[in-house]
Scaffold this motif. Sequence first.
Motif, PDB file in Angstrom:
ATOM      1  N   GLY A 154       0.968  -1.084   0.037  1.00 54.78           N
ATOM      2  CA  GLY A 154       0.225   0.024  -0.190  1.00 54.78           C
ATOM      3  C   GLY A 154       0.851   1.275  -0.138  1.00 54.78           C
ATOM      4  O   GLY A 154       2.069   1.225   0.353  1.00 54.78           O
ATOM      5  N   MET A 155       0.210   2.548  -0.205  1.00 48.84           N
ATOM      6  CA  MET A 155       0.784   3.679  -0.170  1.00 48.84           C
ATOM      7  C   MET A 155       0.056   4.617   0.015  1.00 48.84           C
ATOM      8  O   MET A 155      -1.325   4.836  -0.198  1.00 48.84           O
ATOM      9  N   ILE A 156       0.318   5.488   1.366  1.00 48.79           N
ATOM     10  CA  ILE A 156      -0.404   6.659   1.645  1.00 48.79           C
ATOM     11  C   ILE A 156       0.119   7.783   0.850  1.00 48.79           C
ATOM     12  O   ILE A 156       1.329   7.909   0.661  1.00 48.79           O
ATOM     13  N   TRP A 157      -0.772   8.558   0.506  1.00 47.14           N
ATOM     14  CA  TRP A 157      -0.282   9.993  -0.011  1.00 47.14           C
ATOM     15  C   TRP A 157      -1.275  10.893   0.086  1.00 47.14           C
ATOM     16  O   TRP A 157      -2.458  10.661   0.572  1.00 47.14           O
ATOM     17  N   THR A 158      -1.124  12.235  -0.220  1.00 50.14           N
ATOM     18  CA  THR A 158      -1.588  13.311   0.100  1.00 50.14           C
ATOM     19  C   THR A 158      -1.980  14.324  -0.869  1.00 50.14           C
ATOM     20  O   THR A 158      -1.302  14.454  -1.641  1.00 50.14           O
ATOM     21  N   SER A 159      -3.401  14.895  -0.985  1.00 43.98           N
ATOM     22  CA  SER A 159      -3.702  15.940  -1.880  1.00 43.98           C
ATOM     23  C   SER A 159      -4.640  16.971  -0.933  1.00 43.98           C
ATOM     24  O   SER A 159      -4.542  16.812   0.126  1.00 43.98           O
ATOM     25  N   TRP A 160      -5.624  17.347  -1.878  1.00 45.79           N
ATOM     26  CA  TRP A 160      -6.590  18.377  -1.138  1.00 45.79           C
ATOM     27  C   TRP A 160      -7.834  17.896  -1.420  1.00 45.79           C
ATOM     28  O   TRP A 160      -8.015  17.422  -2.564  1.00 45.79           O
ATOM     29  N   ILE A 161      -8.828  18.376  -0.556  1.00 46.17           N
ATOM     30  CA  ILE A 161     -10.232  18.483  -0.925  1.00 46.17           C
ATOM     31  C   ILE A 161     -10.598  19.880  -0.778  1.00 46.17           C
ATOM     32  O   ILE A 161     -10.868  20.474   0.238  1.00 46.17           O
ATOM     33  N   TYR A 162     -10.789  20.684  -2.069  1.00 50.05           N
ATOM     34  CA  TYR A 162     -10.671  21.944  -2.008  1.00 50.05           C
ATOM     35  C   TYR A 162      -9.503  22.583  -1.220  1.00 50.05           C
ATOM     36  O   TYR A 162      -8.481  22.350  -1.643  1.00 50.05           O
ATOM     37  N   ASP A 163      -9.827  23.128  -0.284  1.00 49.99           N
ATOM     38  CA  ASP A 163      -8.816  23.860   0.707  1.00 49.99           C
ATOM     39  C   ASP A 163      -8.504  23.260   1.854  1.00 49.99           C
ATOM     40  O   ASP A 163      -7.885  23.499   2.947  1.00 49.99           O
ATOM     41  N   VAL A 164      -8.850  21.788   2.006  1.00 48.93           N
ATOM     42  CA  VAL A 164      -8.753  21.043   3.153  1.00 48.93           C
ATOM     43  C   VAL A 164      -7.567  20.013   2.901  1.00 48.93           C
ATOM     44  O   VAL A 164      -7.694  19.049   1.906  1.00 48.93           O
ATOM     45  N   TYR A 165      -6.350  19.994   3.614  1.00 49.37           N
ATOM     46  CA  TYR A 165      -5.359  19.066   3.305  1.00 49.37           C
ATOM     47  C   TYR A 165      -5.931  17.496   3.748  1.00 49.37           C
ATOM     48  O   TYR A 165      -6.354  17.442   4.738  1.00 49.37           O
ATOM     49  N   THR A 166      -5.559  16.552   2.817  1.00 56.87           N
ATOM     50  CA  THR A 166      -6.313  15.362   3.109  1.00 56.87           C
ATOM     51  C   THR A 166      -5.411  14.333   2.578  1.00 56.87           C
ATOM     52  O   THR A 166      -4.737  14.325   1.534  1.00 56.87           O
ATOM     53  N   GLN A 167      -5.432  13.086   3.340  1.00 55.97           N
ATOM     54  CA  GLN A 167      -4.789  11.933   3.013  1.00 55.97           C
ATOM     55  C   GLN A 167      -5.485  10.828   2.545  1.00 55.97           C
ATOM     56  O   GLN A 167      -6.400  10.431   3.222  1.00 55.97           O
ATOM     57  N   GLY A 168      -4.961   9.957   1.466  1.00 49.88           N
ATOM     58  CA  GLY A 168      -5.708   8.925   1.341  1.00 49.88           C
ATOM     59  C   GLY A 168      -4.775   7.722   1.031  1.00 49.88           C
ATOM     60  O   GLY A 168      -3.641   7.677   1.409  1.00 49.88           O
ATOM     61  N   VAL A 169      -5.223   6.561   0.313  1.00 53.96           N
ATOM     62  CA  VAL A 169      -4.332   5.340   0.500  1.00 53.96           C
ATOM     63  C   VAL A 169      -4.631   4.741  -0.921  1.00 53.96           C
ATOM     64  O   VAL A 169      -5.803   4.725  -1.508  1.00 53.96           O
ATOM     65  N   ALA A 170      -3.574   3.726  -1.558  1.00 54.59           N
ATOM     66  CA  ALA A 170      -3.781   3.262  -2.978  1.00 54.59           C
ATOM     67  C   ALA A 170      -2.917   1.802  -2.528  1.00 54.59           C
ATOM     68  O   ALA A 170      -2.218   1.741  -1.651  1.00 54.59           O
ATOM     69  N   TYR A 171      -3.584   0.963  -3.174  1.00 58.69           N
ATOM     70  CA  TYR A 171      -2.976  -0.613  -3.037  1.00 58.69           C
ATOM     71  C   TYR A 171      -2.620  -0.963  -4.374  1.00 58.69           C
ATOM     72  O   TYR A 171      -3.368  -0.769  -5.570  1.00 58.69           O
ATOM     73  N   SER A 172      -1.445  -1.717  -4.338  1.00 57.77           N
ATOM     74  CA  SER A 172      -0.921  -2.241  -5.737  1.00 57.77           C
ATOM     75  C   SER A 172      -1.489  -3.680  -5.917  1.00 57.77           C
ATOM     76  O   SER A 172      -1.215  -4.443  -5.128  1.00 57.77           O
ATOM     77  N   GLU A 173      -2.147  -3.942  -7.249  1.00 63.40           N
ATOM     78  CA  GLU A 173      -2.735  -5.272  -7.555  1.00 63.40           C
ATOM     79  C   GLU A 173      -1.718  -6.211  -7.497  1.00 63.40           C
ATOM     80  O   GLU A 173      -2.008  -7.292  -7.342  1.00 63.40           O
ATOM     81  N   SER A 174      -0.435  -5.754  -8.171  1.00 67.34           N
ATOM     82  CA  SER A 174       0.510  -6.963  -8.330  1.00 67.34           C
ATOM     83  C   SER A 174       1.302  -7.057  -7.227  1.00 67.34           C
ATOM     84  O   SER A 174       2.133  -8.044  -7.041  1.00 67.34           O
ATOM     85  N   GLY A 175       1.347  -6.297  -6.199  1.00 64.04           N
ATOM     86  CA  GLY A 175       2.167  -6.422  -4.939  1.00 64.04           C
ATOM     87  C   GLY A 175       3.592  -5.968  -5.148  1.00 64.04           C
ATOM     88  O   GLY A 175       4.585  -5.805  -4.331  1.00 64.04           O
ATOM     89  N   THR A 176       3.751  -5.036  -6.296  1.00 63.56           N
ATOM     90  CA  THR A 176       4.965  -4.512  -6.650  1.00 63.56           C
ATOM     91  C   THR A 176       4.839  -3.024  -6.865  1.00 63.56           C
ATOM     92  O   THR A 176       3.587  -2.369  -7.273  1.00 63.56           O
TER      93      THR A 176
END
Length: 296
Positions: free
Chosen positions: A205-227
């Motif tokens: 998995g990878m946590i990473w950050t962007s924005w929802i309008y003017d609010v700093y926000t963190q999400g997560v993505a997962y690799s289907e291949s495991g790499t």
Amino acid sequence: MSDPAILADKRSQTYYMTGTGGLLWKSKDLKFWEGPYHVAKTNPSSWMGPNPMIWAAELHQYKNKYYYFATFTNRDVKIDTVAGNVIERRASHILVSDKPEGPYVPMADDIYLPANKPTLDGTFWVDTNGKPYMVYCYEWLQNGNGTMEKIELKPDLSGSIGEGKLLFKASDSPWSREKDEYGNDKPNKVTDGPYLFKTGTGRLGMIWTSWIYDVYTQGVAYSESGTLDGPWIQEKDPITPPNFGHGMLFKTFEGKTLMSAHSHKKVNDRTVRIPHLFEVDLTGEKLIVKKEYLVE
């Protein structure tokens, strides 16, 4: 302080905290901290210049050395102008030390990433092929749609090999939002703060950050291949409360998994960034952020 990152060093039974500003603090209990100490020693005749800005530093132990992954900016060098924005020379880079407390000094390669691209927030991962990589953001200021990329590192991390490869784009996120010039909703353009982890069931998995309008926000993505090559599937919802981001994960000496991140607050028209710790559950298929961790 923004972008707090904590190395739990088992040898010394000490926590070392870095972040933006090129400074380091150390603690035995996560409550009382000594410092700050200046630990990043750059070469004034390099592209960084005599006094670079230092952002988002992380410490990683690897093969009996300690590595300082950070973003360095030379404000005196301009590499591009896009939509009226002047882009300064900025790149993710790695320093090394024999000790977690530093000092951290340059290695063989003066440049890890292209001089004509602004990159930031480099982090470290050894993939299933046994090779070390830096994962970093190619900044939206130039490309208009920030990307997450990887580049292979030399076995001793003293330089990079080949070119960067795309992992995903900011616009792949279902949760980050902004308005275009006509007021229409669209995905946010910012990629920020990647950090990689494995769940208890072995998912990458990878946590990473962007924005929802003017609010700093963190999400997560997962690799289907495991790499690192993915494909990376973005989770639908953010994983931290609003106004928290640029997280990383570490395990306490008692075995508890924590996330460090920072929040934003306005004080006298100045934005202040405040480090926080959260309890995290990584035992299952997904990362679950539970509650804020308050040191007793």
